[in-house]
Design a protein around this motif. Structure first.
Motif, PDB file in Angstrom:
ATOM      1  N   GLN A 129       0.830  -1.199   0.000  1.00 52.59           N
ATOM      2  CA  GLN A 129       0.000   0.000   0.000  1.00 52.59           C
ATOM      3  C   GLN A 129       0.866   1.252   0.000  1.00 52.59           C
ATOM      4  OE1 GLN A 129      -3.530   0.364   0.125  1.00 52.59           O
ATOM      5  NE2 GLN A 129      -3.323  -1.712  -0.663  1.00 52.59           N
ATOM      6  N   HIS A 146      -3.150   9.978   3.236  1.00 46.71           N
ATOM      7  CA  HIS A 146      -4.246   9.544   2.357  1.00 46.71           C
ATOM      8  C   HIS A 146      -4.413   8.030   2.287  1.00 46.71           C
ATOM      9  CE1 HIS A 146      -4.788  13.605   1.109  1.00 46.71           C
ATOM     10  NE2 HIS A 146      -3.589  13.699   0.575  1.00 46.71           N
ATOM     11  N   ILE A 147      -3.311   7.305   2.421  1.00 47.41           N
ATOM     12  CA  ILE A 147      -3.363   5.860   2.160  1.00 47.41           C
ATOM     13  C   ILE A 147      -3.247   5.037   3.453  1.00 47.41           C
ATOM     14  CG2 ILE A 147      -2.442   3.976   0.731  1.00 47.41           C
ATOM     15  CD1 ILE A 147      -3.128   6.366  -0.999  1.00 47.41           C
ATOM     16  N   PRO A 150      -5.827   6.109   7.093  1.00 44.91           N
ATOM     17  CA  PRO A 150      -7.237   5.694   7.101  1.00 44.91           C
ATOM     18  C   PRO A 150      -7.387   4.186   7.302  1.00 44.91           C
ATOM     19  CG  PRO A 150      -6.799   7.132   5.231  1.00 44.91           C
ATOM     20  CD  PRO A 150      -5.469   6.791   5.832  1.00 44.91           C
ATOM     21  N   GLN A 151      -6.449   3.417   6.760  1.00 43.34           N
ATOM     22  CA  GLN A 151      -6.521   1.958   6.932  1.00 43.34           C
ATOM     23  C   GLN A 151      -6.081   1.559   8.329  1.00 43.34           C
ATOM     24  OE1 GLN A 151      -5.243  -0.500   3.496  1.00 43.34           O
ATOM     25  NE2 GLN A 151      -4.629   1.422   2.571  1.00 43.34           N
ATOM     26  N   ARG A 154      -8.852   2.071  11.099  1.00 46.01           N
ATOM     27  CA  ARG A 154      -9.876   1.036  11.234  1.00 46.01           C
ATOM     28  C   ARG A 154      -9.385  -0.142  12.061  1.00 46.01           C
ATOM     29  NH1 ARG A 154     -13.567   1.509   6.393  1.00 46.01           N
ATOM     30  NH2 ARG A 154     -13.022   3.605   5.732  1.00 46.01           N
TER      31      ARG A 154
END
Lengths: 231, 260
Positions: A129, A146-147, A150-151, A154
């Protein structure tokens, strides 16, 4: 039989408005937990960014060393000891508010644990990623924002919430610096009435209810997030 | 200021004496080559031969330990100005915007819809408006036959579909060269064809491509040059016809004997 129980209830909670010790204590506990969690989030986030930036790019070497030291010391010593050092040593000459002292102590403590949670979240995002982001032309910071973040977010939310539950319970040692939190409130009632059972059981129940409510909240949140990801 | 070089003709990338090692183990041993505009170069070789590392050096996902990689993308009349991307002072992010890359594992962003996957880079990096970015993305999506998946998430797509999206994601930046790192190796056999056909279309549109692959059929049919790497050495290269039919070196003969 029942009248004895009512007498005990009256003695411990109603007489002299003793229930105020519990409600005021609860307020203090909640304030300390909330603000130290917030302080810990900021601290933990910054430390996690520094640590993973160093791991990925080799930059911020000195800052990374300092963060490593912070994590080792805070996670290697009991929170009560840290609390007392901050109150009786660091702020020995300046008598600042006990609530504020507790917030600072628990905030610094929780920051160390939250830093590791954030870092494990960042590390849980596959390396591909990061490379995909960079290959499109995003720089390190943009790729993180941005990458990766956010992942990572979670992944981290359930663990983070569990840390807040732990924190809520850990603040019960605030009585060591004579801060009148929920636990201390129950203890004061005990010392006034010479009956330990009811005040301490009441304190335990209040903690339990709060923890159960938070746990419920986490599981709802967890379900929401897993629905959003759709991996 | 990054080291510069000038060249004439169609050269897009010139690799000079490229060396890369991991922990003292030499992965790329003095590789030199040129890639011209419109070239489709297939890089083949046994696993561990350094072919992926070579590709990843071209956009500095791996930092070379020696040599130069000049990218000539600044055209001024007949003269092209090349910038050495191995130079630490070169702004690699700007260069990467013009070099698309497709990975073996697709690496789509799982938390974004397909459309967001395609538009985030053009919008954030090239300051495209949402309409501009989306209309170009839609156009490319329809060309790979996936228009109906714009609002899906990557996890809902098959491997072949994901890889086609990954190609489109790179194309949305309007790159002048596309790098493919074993794009079909992680796919189920029945999905290899759909990805190769998209790549073939790209080649026909004169996109410059460097493809690390095990698909000898694709190399033979689509490439105009095939490079053979073995043990970090650049052993042999040539046009596919002579390369496959009349290999010169024993190492290539040996390799082809095993895979064909």
């Amino acid at each position: 039989m029942f009248s004895a129980f009512y007498d005990a209830l009256y003695l411990n909670f109603v007489k002299d408005d003793r229930w105020h010790y519990l409600t005021n204590g609860l307020k203090v506990t909640l304030i300390v937990t909330l603000f130290s969690a917030l302080m810990g989030v900021v601290l933990g986030f910054v430390v996690a960014i520094i640590r993973s930036t160093y791991e990925n790019t080799g930059r911020m070497k000195i800052a990374n060393k300092l963060c490593g030291l912070y994590l080792t010391v805070i996670r290697g010593t009991p929170v009560v000891v840290q609390l007392m050092i901050i109150y009786f040593v660091i702020f020995a000459s300046v008598r600042i508010d006990k609530t504020l002292t507790a917030i600072i102590a628990f905030g610094i403590n929780s920051g160390a644990y939250q830093a590791e949670i954030f870092r494990s979240g960042i590390n849980s995002v596959p390396k591909g990623q990061f490379e995909a982001g960079r290959s499109l032309g995003f720089n390190y910071g943009q790729t993180m924002v941005h990458i990766i973040m956010p992942q990572a977010f979670r992944v981290v939310v359930p663990t983070l919430c569990n840390e807040y539950i732990t924190l809520l319970k850990e603040t019960s040692v605030a009585g060591y610096i004579a801060l009148e939190d929920l636990t201390k409130g129950g203890d004061i009632i005990r010392s006034r009435t010479y009956s330990a059972f009811l005040p301490l059981i009441a304190v335990a129940l209040i903690y339990l209810i709060m923890v159960l409510a938070l746990t419920k909240l986490v599981s709802v949140l967890e379900r929401r997030l897993s629905r959003g990801t759709r991996r | 200021m990054a080291q510069e070089d000038r060249a004439q003709g169609d050269v897009l990338i010139r690799v000079e004496h490229l060396v890369k090692q991991f922990d003292g183990h030499i992965v790329l041993n003095d590789i030199s080559t040129e890639i011209d505009r419109g070239d489709v170069v297939c890089v083949i070789g046994p696993s561990g031969s350094g072919k992926s590392t070579f590709l990843r050096c071209l956009n500095r996902l791996e930092t070379p330990d020696g040599g130069h990689i000049y990218v000539y993308d600044d055209v001024d009349g007949d003269i092209r100005h090349g910038i050495d991307i191995c130079d630490k002072t070169t702004d690699i992010d700007t260069h990467r915007q013009r070099m698309g890359m497709v990975f073996q594992q697709f690496n789509l962003f799982p938390h974004m819809t397909i459309m967001k996957n395609l538009t985030i880079a053009p919008m954030k990096l090239q300051k495209k408006t949402q309409e501009e970015a989306e209309s170009y993305a839609s156009e490319l999506l329809s060309r790979v036959g996936l228009s109906d998946r714009a609002s899906s998430y990557p996890g809902e797509l098959s491997g072949g579909q994901q890889q086609r999206i990954a190609i489109v994601r790179a194309l949305c930046m309007r790159p002048q060269i596309m790098l493919f790192d074993e794009p079909t190796s992680a796919l189920d056999p029945e999905m290899v064809g759909e990805v190769l056909s998209v790549m073939k279309d790209l080649a026909e549109e004169k996109m410059t491509m460097v493809v690390v692959t095990h698909e000898m059929g694709f190399a033979r049919e689509v490439a105009n040059r095939v490079m053979f790497l073995d043990g970090g050495d650049f052993v042999e290269e040539g046009e596919p016809e002579t390369f496959f039919s009349h290999p010169k070196s024993d190492r290539l003969k040996n390799f082809l004997g095993k895979v064909l």
